[in-house]
Design a protein around this motif. Sequence first.
Motif, PDB file in Angstrom:
ATOM      1  N   ASP A   1     -21.566   3.730 -20.174  1.00  0.00           N
ATOM      2  CA  ASP A   1     -20.691   4.832 -20.606  1.00  0.00           C
ATOM      3  C   ASP A   1     -21.288   6.192 -20.274  1.00  0.00           C
ATOM      4  O   ASP A   1     -20.577   7.124 -19.870  1.00  0.00           O
TER       5      ASP A   1
ATOM      6  N   PHE B   1     -12.158   8.648 -22.671  1.00  0.00           N
ATOM      7  CA  PHE B   1     -11.665   7.553 -23.511  1.00  0.00           C
ATOM      8  C   PHE B   1     -10.647   8.027 -24.561  1.00  0.00           C
ATOM      9  O   PHE B   1     -10.637   7.532 -25.692  1.00  0.00           O
TER      10      PHE B   1
ATOM     11  N   ASP C   1     -11.076   7.193 -18.320  1.00  0.00           N
ATOM     12  CA  ASP C   1     -10.714   6.158 -19.294  1.00  0.00           C
ATOM     13  C   ASP C   1     -10.890   4.757 -18.729  1.00  0.00           C
ATOM     14  O   ASP C   1     -11.014   4.581 -17.516  1.00  0.00           O
TER      15      ASP C   1
END
Length: 218
Positions: free
Chosen positions: A21, A106, A138
């Motif tokens: 991430d 996100f 995303d």
Amino acid sequence: MFSGLAGRYRVFNRLSSLGLDRQWRRTLVENLGPHKRVLDVGTGTGDLAREMLERYPAVQVVGVDVSSGMIAEGGRIKGPSPQWVQASAERLPFVNGSFGAVVSAFVLRNLFMGGILKVALQELSRVLEPGGRLVFLDLTRPSNVFVRWGRGLYGRTILPMIGRSLFGKNWPGSYLESSIRSLPSPQELSELFLANGFIQFECQPLWGGVVSLFIGKK
Ligand SMILES: C[S@@+](CC[C@H](N)C(=O)[O-])C[C@H]1O[C@@H](n2cnc3c(N)ncnc32)[C@H](O)[C@@H]1O
């Protein structure tokens, strides 16, 4: 939902993405480049804002989120932090054209699932200066059938185990997977962007389409 997850949200992200991430947020930041004033929509605990501030220390980053729990959790993290503002993407407390760029990680799926994506795009376009860029990151559904199968298997098996062990009864079940499946196609998103305040739209799949960047220009 996010206030109930705030305490362990970052640990969940690190574990569930196998540490990727941070890399994905950095890719967004590199793609955008430096700007004077940037709005991070759905900033949560401020991870994207922090990546931006570490890469471009002179930038002024404002982080907006509806969840007071996420903002409070973000405020406890040491190091550079955005200017925190509690507000919804549907109604932003900023004057027209006050940001050179808008970023978000996100959050697109949440805006779509909440039925407010169209209004949010209009509002984000309003606060962007003419020519300003919006970059959303995303999770997406890979187009390659093998990558999609592997991603789906992970989402049905390992992901719920991590979610349940960290969040217990607060784990929002199938929300994550169903929000990925429900996200409109790049073509549909392009039409939505172009009809709601943007003159250009582009989708860049990353990591085989496991995540994508959605880039708009006002
Ligand atoms: C999955 S988290 C992402 C947090 C952060 N951007 C990151 O990269 O970790 C989604 C965030 O969007 C926020 N959010 C959802 N709907 C929103 C809205 N309408 N306006 C502002 N924030 C919203 C949630 O409260 C949550 O903090």
